[in-house]
Write a protein that holds these residues in place. Structure first.
Motif, PDB file in Angstrom:
ATOM      1  N   LEU A  88       0.831  -1.207   0.000  1.00 34.51           N
ATOM      2  CA  LEU A  88       0.000   0.000   0.000  1.00 34.51           C
ATOM      3  C   LEU A  88       0.863   1.253   0.000  1.00 34.51           C
ATOM      4  CD1 LEU A  88      -2.763  -1.033   2.581  1.00 34.51           C
ATOM      5  CD2 LEU A  88      -3.037  -0.780   0.104  1.00 34.51           C
ATOM      6  N   ALA A  89       1.885   1.254   0.837  1.00 35.40           N
ATOM      7  CA  ALA A  89       2.775   2.411   0.919  1.00 35.40           C
ATOM      8  C   ALA A  89       3.464   2.665  -0.420  1.00 35.40           C
ATOM      9  CB  ALA A  89       3.806   2.204   2.019  1.00 35.40           C
ATOM     10  N   THR A  90       3.936   1.617  -1.057  1.00 37.52           N
ATOM     11  CA  THR A  90       4.616   1.755  -2.339  1.00 37.52           C
ATOM     12  C   THR A  90       3.655   2.239  -3.417  1.00 37.52           C
ATOM     13  OG1 THR A  90       6.217   0.047  -1.765  1.00 37.52           O
ATOM     14  CG2 THR A  90       5.912   0.521  -4.124  1.00 37.52           C
TER      15      THR A  90
ATOM     16  N   PRO B 213       4.601   7.191   3.202  1.00 38.84           N
ATOM     17  CA  PRO B 213       5.528   6.593   4.168  1.00 38.84           C
ATOM     18  C   PRO B 213       4.920   5.357   4.833  1.00 38.84           C
ATOM     19  CG  PRO B 213       5.257   8.955   4.562  1.00 38.84           C
ATOM     20  CD  PRO B 213       4.234   8.559   3.556  1.00 38.84           C
ATOM     21  N   ARG B 214       5.682   4.279   4.880  1.00 43.11           N
ATOM     22  CA  ARG B 214       5.198   3.019   5.431  1.00 43.11           C
ATOM     23  C   ARG B 214       4.700   3.163   6.862  1.00 43.11           C
ATOM     24  NH1 ARG B 214       5.176  -0.900   8.631  1.00 43.11           N
ATOM     25  NH2 ARG B 214       5.067  -3.071   8.007  1.00 43.11           N
ATOM     26  N   SER B 215       5.449   3.884   7.696  1.00 45.56           N
ATOM     27  CA  SER B 215       5.055   4.010   9.105  1.00 45.56           C
ATOM     28  C   SER B 215       3.699   4.698   9.251  1.00 45.56           C
ATOM     29  CB  SER B 215       6.121   4.774   9.894  1.00 45.56           C
ATOM     30  OG  SER B 215       6.292   6.075   9.357  1.00 45.56           O
ATOM     31  N   HIS B 216       3.440   5.691   8.415  1.00 42.09           N
ATOM     32  CA  HIS B 216       2.148   6.368   8.469  1.00 42.09           C
ATOM     33  C   HIS B 216       1.034   5.457   7.957  1.00 42.09           C
ATOM     34  CE1 HIS B 216       4.685  10.116   8.467  1.00 42.09           C
ATOM     35  NE2 HIS B 216       3.933  10.264   9.535  1.00 42.09           N
ATOM     36  N   VAL B 217       1.317   4.718   6.904  1.00 42.57           N
ATOM     37  CA  VAL B 217       0.319   3.793   6.357  1.00 42.57           C
ATOM     38  C   VAL B 217      -0.061   2.764   7.414  1.00 42.57           C
ATOM     39  CG1 VAL B 217      -0.076   1.964   4.637  1.00 42.57           C
ATOM     40  CG2 VAL B 217       0.975   4.139   3.947  1.00 42.57           C
ATOM     41  N   ALA B 218       0.919   2.239   8.140  1.00 41.57           N
ATOM     42  CA  ALA B 218       0.637   1.245   9.178  1.00 41.57           C
ATOM     43  C   ALA B 218      -0.302   1.811  10.242  1.00 41.57           C
ATOM     44  CB  ALA B 218       1.938   0.771   9.819  1.00 41.57           C
TER      45      ALA B 218
END
Length: 145
Positions: free
Chosen positions: A29-31, A36-41
């Motif tokens: 999803l982040a890609t 940013p991956r941390s925000h997506v999580a």
């Protein structure tokens, strides 16, 4: 009215997962959304608590649009992420006009109208028509590779 970054991300994640017939990982999803991956999580966790997403742990797990999430409205998601704050804060710093000001009431009315429009849009509506295939093409590898 401007939505905060988390709200924007939540709506994009909801749309992408609604359009996709398969689960995605947080990394995917982040890609695909260039976020940013941390925000997506963090946003995925909040969307799960709202009933927009389901998450499955483990090797073949991932994130998917919840079965009945298409009936939830954009207004519900926006309220959950934005809270009930007013458009302006008349108390910090204290405004000397607060006792006789009509602007605050008009801004409340405008905010209510904004949310009323979003209450008329279901999450499922956001992926109807050409939007679904377009969402699925985001961040996908070019054809032929």
């Amino acid at each position: 009215m401007r939505l905060n970054r988390s709200t924007d991300m939540a709506l994009r994640i909801a749309m992408l997962t609604a359009a996709s017939p398969v689960r995605a990982t947080v990394d995917e999803l982040a890609t695909r959304l260039a976020l940013p991956r941390s925000h997506v999580a963090k946003v995925v966790q909040r969307l799960q608590r709202l009933g927009v997403l389901v998450t499955i742990r483990g090797r073949s797990g991932g994130v998917a649009f919840a079965e009945h999430a298409g009936e939830l409205t954009v207004g519900q998601v926006v309220r959950a992420f934005e809270g009930d704050d007013e458009v302006v804060n008349c108390h910090e710093p204290a405004c000397p006009l607060v006792a006789g000001c009509r602007l605050r009431g008009e801004l409340r009315r405008a905010q209510a109208a904004f949310l009323a429009v979003l209450d008329g849009v279901r999450l499922g509506d956001l992926v109807d028509g050409p939007a679904g295939p377009l969402l699925l093409s985001l961040g996908a590898p070019p054809v032929g590779r």
